[in-house]
Write an enzyme that holds these catalytic residues in place. Structure first.
Site, mmCIF file in Angstrom:
data_model
loop_
_atom_site.group_PDB
_atom_site.id
_atom_site.type_symbol
_atom_site.label_atom_id
_atom_site.label_comp_id
_atom_site.label_asym_id
_atom_site.label_seq_id
_atom_site.Cartn_x
_atom_site.Cartn_y
_atom_site.Cartn_z
ATOM 1 N N HIS A 86 69.826 68.986 31.736
ATOM 2 C CA HIS A 86 70.441 69.927 31.040
ATOM 3 C C HIS A 86 71.327 69.606 29.981
ATOM 4 C CE1 HIS A 86 68.379 73.478 32.948
ATOM 5 N NE2 HIS A 86 68.516 72.769 33.860
ATOM 6 N N ASN A 159 66.968 79.766 34.423
ATOM 7 C CA ASN A 159 66.112 79.222 33.300
ATOM 8 C C ASN A 159 65.358 80.299 32.781
ATOM 9 O OD1 ASN A 159 66.816 76.414 34.140
ATOM 10 N ND2 ASN A 159 64.934 76.190 35.434
ATOM 11 N N TYR A 373 76.261 71.426 42.177
ATOM 12 C CA TYR A 373 76.872 71.889 40.964
ATOM 13 C C TYR A 373 78.272 71.785 41.146
ATOM 14 C CZ TYR A 373 72.678 73.817 39.324
ATOM 15 O OH TYR A 373 71.453 73.854 38.923
HETATM 16 FE FE1 HDE Z 1 70.168 72.879 38.127
HETATM 17 N N1 HDE Z 1 71.508 71.263 37.702
HETATM 18 N N2 HDE Z 1 69.508 71.871 39.769
HETATM 19 N N3 HDE Z 1 68.593 74.070 38.193
HETATM 20 N N4 HDE Z 1 70.570 73.514 36.367
HETATM 21 C C1 HDE Z 1 72.450 71.187 36.773
HETATM 22 O O1 HDE Z 1 74.688 70.723 36.917
HETATM 23 C C2 HDE Z 1 70.256 71.144 40.644
HETATM 24 C C3 HDE Z 1 67.580 74.206 39.171
HETATM 25 C C4 HDE Z 1 70.161 74.686 35.831
HETATM 26 O O2 HDE Z 1 74.412 74.849 31.025
HETATM 27 C C5 HDE Z 1 73.471 70.069 36.932
HETATM 28 O O3 HDE Z 1 76.679 70.980 35.700
HETATM 29 C C6 HDE Z 1 69.529 70.953 41.582
HETATM 30 C C7 HDE Z 1 66.996 75.516 39.169
HETATM 31 C C8 HDE Z 1 70.850 74.944 34.575
HETATM 32 O O4 HDE Z 1 75.963 73.608 32.274
HETATM 33 C C9 HDE Z 1 73.227 69.696 38.462
HETATM 34 C C10 HDE Z 1 68.426 71.528 41.665
HETATM 35 C C11 HDE Z 1 67.479 76.104 38.288
HETATM 36 C C12 HDE Z 1 71.838 73.977 34.401
HETATM 37 C C13 HDE Z 1 72.054 70.373 38.830
HETATM 38 C C14 HDE Z 1 68.503 72.240 40.681
HETATM 39 C C15 HDE Z 1 68.375 75.134 37.298
HETATM 40 C C16 HDE Z 1 71.613 73.027 35.473
HETATM 41 C C17 HDE Z 1 73.451 69.234 36.177
HETATM 42 C C18 HDE Z 1 67.423 71.553 42.755
HETATM 43 C C19 HDE Z 1 67.093 77.458 37.626
HETATM 44 C C20 HDE Z 1 72.691 73.890 33.125
HETATM 45 C C21 HDE Z 1 75.004 69.229 35.196
HETATM 46 C C22 HDE Z 1 67.808 72.327 44.060
HETATM 47 C C23 HDE Z 1 67.361 78.285 38.507
HETATM 48 C C24 HDE Z 1 74.016 74.510 33.403
HETATM 49 C C25 HDE Z 1 75.301 70.581 35.978
HETATM 50 C C26 HDE Z 1 74.619 74.210 32.037
HETATM 51 C C27 HDE Z 1 72.250 71.876 35.871
HETATM 52 C C28 HDE Z 1 71.321 70.250 40.056
HETATM 53 C C29 HDE Z 1 67.402 73.061 40.118
HETATM 54 C C30 HDE Z 1 69.295 75.694 36.360
HETATM 55 C C31 HDE Z 1 72.783 68.025 38.817
HETATM 56 C C32 HDE Z 1 69.998 69.712 42.653
HETATM 57 C C33 HDE Z 1 65.957 75.848 40.197
HETATM 58 C C34 HDE Z 1 70.532 76.300 33.643
HETATM 59 O O5 HDE Z 1 74.255 69.963 39.368
#
Ligand code: HDE
Length: 702
Positions: A86, A159, A373
Site C-alpha cells: 500500500h 480494502n 501494523y
Molecule cells: Fe495490510 N498491511 N496486511 N491488509 N493493509 C499494511 O501497514 C498486513 C490485509 C491494508 O493506508 C502495512 O502501515 C498483514 C488485509 C491497508 O496506510 C502492513 C496482512 C487488508 C493498508 C500490513 C495484511 C489489508 C495496509 C504496510 C495479512 C484488508 C494501508 C504499511 C494478515 C482488510 C494502510 C502499514 C494505509 C497496510 C500488514 C492483510 C488492508 C505491513 C500482515 C486482509 C488498507 O502492516
C-alpha cells in the site's frame, strides 16, 4: 548607504532590506524583521539562501556555513521507508456522522448519539506498486479509515474488496513477495501479470475467490469516490452488558460504483498516472465532497453456526441477499491535507486501534495484522512516539505514563511516572469505561492447524462469477487471459486453468481458447465437494447495481474555432444540473473563438486530453475545425477510443466528418447522439447516466 548587490540575478541586499524576485520576475522588498523572513530550523534569520559561504568570491566553500550544512543535511534525510504494501496512497480529511444510536449492539461512544460528527482521515491506496507507480494498476485498493472518536482512535483498515487472498497471516509475506517485482529483475512494477504471482496463487487454492475479484472490474476503479470499502474480517460489537454481536463493515459510495476497462486503464496510466489522486483533489476542491454510507451486517452466533462457511475465514463473504447491510452513518471527505507527507505519508493505521465496544474475532488473518501494523510503524516512522504526530494523535483526552524515546513531544509531568503511586498523581484505570475484551472461551491443543471449516476454496469463487453480468464475466475472462499471457511458464498457466475448471467450466474454456491451449488439464483436486447450490447474488455485481446518476462524472468537450457557443452553453448548463463537470479540449491549449466571437478557454490541448480521461465525450466543432482535426491522429483516437470504450458520444452536425474519419458511423448505435438544440442536449446528458453502452462491446471486441 550605498546599494550592495550580492547576486545580480536573484537577490540584492540594500542596507537592511532584502530584495527577492516575485513570480513575474519583479523585485520585492522584504524588510528586516518581516514575519515571513526565512530562518534556519533553529530559528536564525537567513540573509542569503542563494550562495554558500566562501573564502573569497571564487574560493572554496567553508564548513562553517551552518545554514548550508543544515539545509543539505535535512534534504539528505527527507525519505522514510515507503510502506511495504500500500505504498502508493492518497488521503483526505472529513467526518463521520452517526444516524441513530446503536447502543443495543455496542457501547462504542461513536454510535451512541444520533447526528454526532466524528473527525475522520481516510487513505486510499494500491497494494503492489511502489510509491511512484501509476494509479490505474489492476490491483486491490486499500480503504483505510481513521475515526477520531471520543474514546480513542478507531481504524477500519479495509480494502475495496470484501475477501482476501489468504486465510492465515503467516502466508502474507509469501503472497506479497510473489506479486511484487520479481527479485532477480525488479519488474514488473505494480502488476500481477507475471509468473511468480500466478505461481503462488495457483499453488494456493484459497486465493481463488479473491482472484475472481481482482480479475473483475473492481480492480480498476474509475474513481476512488466510486468504490465500496470493506472491513473484510468479522469483528465484534459489545454492548454495555458485554453482549457480543458479530459485525462486518461495508462502505457504500453515494455516487455509486464505477470502473474502467483494462484497455482504458492502460491508456490512463500513460495519459495521467495520477488519475485517481487528481480526481479526489479536484472533487474536494470543487466542493463535491465524496460520501459513503457505513453499512453493517450484524449477526449472532446462531447465524454464524448456520452459515455455509466459517465467518473467521477472510476468503468468504456474506451475500447481502442472505444478510442485508444496514446503513448506520455517513462518511464525508471535505478537506485535503495541508501537506501530503505530514499527513498521508505519516498516517499510521493499525487494526489494533479499536475503542471500547468494538472487538476482534479470531480470524487468523486479523490476529496476525494486529501485530504487523504496530510493528511496521516503528520501521517507517522511526520510533515509538508516532502517536505524537498530529494525524495519528487522538483528538480525545488521553493520559498515560509512556515516556521518552525518539522525538518525544509529550512526557508525563510531575514526580510520579508510574502507577499505582502514592503521590496522588496521574491517571488510573477504569473498569467501567475501559476497553474490555469479549470473554470468549477457547480451548484446544496448541497446534499449527487450519480448521476443516476453512477447506472450501471454490464455491464462493463460483458464486461470485455467476453473480456477474455477461459483460462483467467477459471482462474477467479477458483479464485472466491477459495476465496468463504474460506468464511465461506454461505449467503455471495450466495449473490456473485446473482451478478455473472448479469455478466455471465455460470460463476455463474461454481462457484456454484465448490462450491457444487446446487440451484442458484435469480440474484441481478440491478438498471438499464444491457447492453448486449457492444462488447467484446480484449484490456482488457492479452492473446490477448501477449508480443511476451522472453526478460526479466528467465530460470531455472537444471544440474548435467557430463552434456553436450557445450549444456549448446549453451542454454546460445541463451537465451542471446533473452534478457533472466538463473540461474543454481544443487544438491549442489557449482556447478557441466561438462563432459568436466569444472566447472559450481550454483545459487541455488535444494530445493532452485523450478521451480515456472522461466518462463521456462531445464534439462541438465547426466544419473547418472538424476538417482540420481529421488530419490529427490524437483527435481521431479521441473519438475511436471513446467508441471502443463504449462511451456516450455527442456531436454537433458539423463534427460528423471527424466521427466518420475516426471510423465511427454516426448511426452506429444509440450511444452516438447528434446535438442540435437544448432538448437533444438534455437527452444526451440523461443517456449518460447509463455511463456505458456495454452492448457495443460485443461489436467492437475490445
Ligand atoms: Fe495490510 N498491511 N496486511 N491488509 N493493509 C499494511 O501497514 C498486513 C490485509 C491494508 O493506508 C502495512 O502501515 C498483514 C488485509 C491497508 O496506510 C502492513 C496482512 C487488508 C493498508 C500490513 C495484511 C489489508 C495496509 C504496510 C495479512 C484488508 C494501508 C504499511 C494478515 C482488510 C494502510 C502499514 C494505509 C497496510 C500488514 C492483510 C488492508 C505491513 C500482515 C486482509 C488498507 O502492516
Amino acid at each position: 548607504m550605498p546599494t550592495k548587490k550580492t547576486n545580480q540575478q536573484d537577490q540584492a541586499t540594500i542596507h537592511d532590506q532584502t530584495l527577492v524576485r516575485g513570480q513575474g520576475g519583479e523585485l520585492h522588498q522584504i524588510a528586516d524583521g518581516d514575519e515571513n523572513v526565512l530562518t534556519t530550523a533553529n530559528g536564525v534569520p537567513v540573509s542569503d539562501d542563494q550562495n554558500t559561504l566562501k573564502a573569497g568570491e571564487r574560493g572554496p566553500t567553508l564548513i562553517e556555513d551552518f545554514h548550508f550544512r543544515e539545509k543539505i543535511f535535512h534534504f539528505d534525510h527527507e525519505r522514510i521507508p515507503e510502506r511495504v504494501v500500500h505504498a502508493r496512497g492518497y488521503g483526505a480529511h472529513g467526518y463521520f456522522e452517526t444516524y441513530e444510536s446503536l447502543a443495543k449492539y455496542t457501547r462504542a461512544d461513536i454510535f451512541q448519539r444520533a447526528g454526532e460528527k466524528t473527525p475522520a482521515f481516510v487513505r486510499f491506496s494500491t497494494v503492489a506498486g511502489s510509491k511512484g507507480s501509476s494509479d490505474l494498476a489492476r490491483d486491490v485498493r486499500g480503504f483505510a479509515v481513521k475515526l477520531y472518536t471520543q474514546e480513542g482512535n478507531w481504524d477500519i483498515v479495509g480494502n475495496n474488496m470484501p475477501v482476501f487472498f489468504i486465510q492465515d497471516a503467516i502466508k502474507f509475506p509469501d503472497l506479497i513477495h510473489s506479486v511484487k517485482p520479481e527479485p532477480d529483475r525488479d519488474f514488473p512494477q505494480a502488476a500481477s501479470a507475471h509468473d511468480t504471482f500466478w505461481d503462488f496463487v495457483s499453488l494456493t487454492p484459497e486465493s481463488m475467490h479473491m482472484i475472481m475479484w481482482v480479475m473483475s472490474d473492481r480492480a480498476l476503479p474509475r474513481s476512488l469516490r466510486f468504490m465500496q470499502g470493506f472491513g473484510v474480517h468479522t469483528f465484534r460489537m459489545l454492548n454495555a452488558a458485554d453482549e457480543s454481536t458479530f459485525v462486518k463493515f461495508i462502505w457504500k459510495p453515494k455516487l455509486g460504483m464505477q470502473s474502467v476497462t483494462w484497455n482504458e486503464a492502460v491508456k490512463i496510466n500513460g495519459a495521467d498516472p495520477d488519475f485517481h489522486r487528481r480526481d479526489l483533489w479536484d472533487a474536494v476542491h470543487a466542493g463535491n465532497y465524496p460520501e459513503w454510507e457505513l453499512c453493517l451486517q450484524l449477526f449472532d452466533q446462531a447465524f454464524a453456526d448456520g452459515f455455509d462457511f466459517d465467518l473467521l475465514d477472510a476468503t468468504k463473504l456474506i451475500p447481502e441477499e442472505i444478510l442485508p447491510a444496514i446503513p448506520v452513518g455517513r462518511l464525508v471527505l471535505d478537506r485535503m491535507p495541508d501537506n501530503f507527507f505530514a499527513e498521508t505519508e505519516q498516517v499510521a493505521f493499525m487494526t489494533q486501534n479499536v475503542p471500547p465496544g468494538i472487538d476482534f474475532s479470531n480470524d487468523p488473518l486479523l490476529q496476525g495484522r494486529n501485530f504487523s501494523y504496530l510493528d511496521t510503524q516503528l520501521k517507517r516512522l522511526g520510533g515509538p512516539n508516532f502517536t505524537h504526530i498530529p494525524v495519528n494523535a487522538p483528538k480525545c483526552p488521553f493520559h498515560h505514563f509512556q515516556q521518552d524515546g525518539h522525538m518525544a513531544m509529550r512526557n508525563p509531568t510531575g514526580r510520579a511516572n508510574y502507577q499505582p503511586n502514592s503521590f496522588g498523581a496521574g491517571p488510573r484505570e477504569s473498569p467501567q469505561r475501559g476497553f474490555r475484551s469479549f470473554s470468549e472461551v477457547d480451548t484446544g491443543p496448541k497446534a499449527r492447524l487450519r480448521a476443516e471449516s476453512f477447506a472450501d476454496h471454490y464455491s464462493q469463487a463460483r458464486q461470485f462469477f455467476r453473480s456477474q453480468t455477461e459483460t462483467e464475466q467477459r471482462h474477467i475472462a479477458m483479464a485472466i487471459t491477459f495476465e496468463l499471457s504474460k506468464v511465461e511458464t506454461t505449467t503455471i498457466r495450466e495449473r490456473v486453468l485446473s482451478h478455473l475448471l472448479n469455478i466455471d467450466e465455460t470460463l476455463a474454456k474461454i481462457v484456454a481458447d484465448k490462450l491457444g491451449i487446446g487440451k484442458l488439464p484435469k480440474p484441481a483436486d478440491a478438498a471438499v465437494k464444491i457447492r453448486a447450490d449457492l444462488k447467484p447474488a446480484p449484490s456482488l455485481s457492479m452492473q446490477e447495481n448501477p449508480p443511476e446518476t451522472f453526478a460526479g462524472r466528467k465530460v470531455g468537450i472537444l471544440v474548435s474555432d467557430g463552434l456553436d457557443g450557445s450549444l456549448l452553453k446549453a451542454l454546460q448548463t445541463a451537465l451542471g444540473k446533473a452534478g457533472a463537470t466538463a473540461e474543454i479540449i481544443a487544438p491549442k491549449v489557449a482556447g478557441v473563438k466561438a462563432a459568436d466571437g466569444s472566447f472559450i478557454a481550454a483545459k487541455h490541448m488535444i494530445d493532452g486530453g485523450p478521451s480515456v480521461l472522461f466518462d463521456a465525450v462531445v464534439l462541438l466543432l465547426s466544419e473547418a475545425g472538424a476538417e482540420s482535426l481529421c488530419k490529427e491522429a490524437a483527435a481521431k483516437a479521441f473519438v475511436s477510443d471513446a467508441f471502443t470504450h463504449c462511451k456516450f458520444i455527442g456531436y454537433s452536425a458539423s463534427a460528423r466528418s471527424l466521427l466518420v474519419k475516426a471510423g465511427v458511423a454516426p448511426d452506429a448505435d444509440e450511444g452516438i447522439m447528434a446535438l442540435d438544440d437544448a432538448k437533444s442536449v438534455t437527452s444526451f446528458v440523461e443517456a449518460c447516466k447509463q455511463l456505458r453502452l456495454w452492448t457495443r462491446e460485443t461489436v467492437v471486441k475490445q
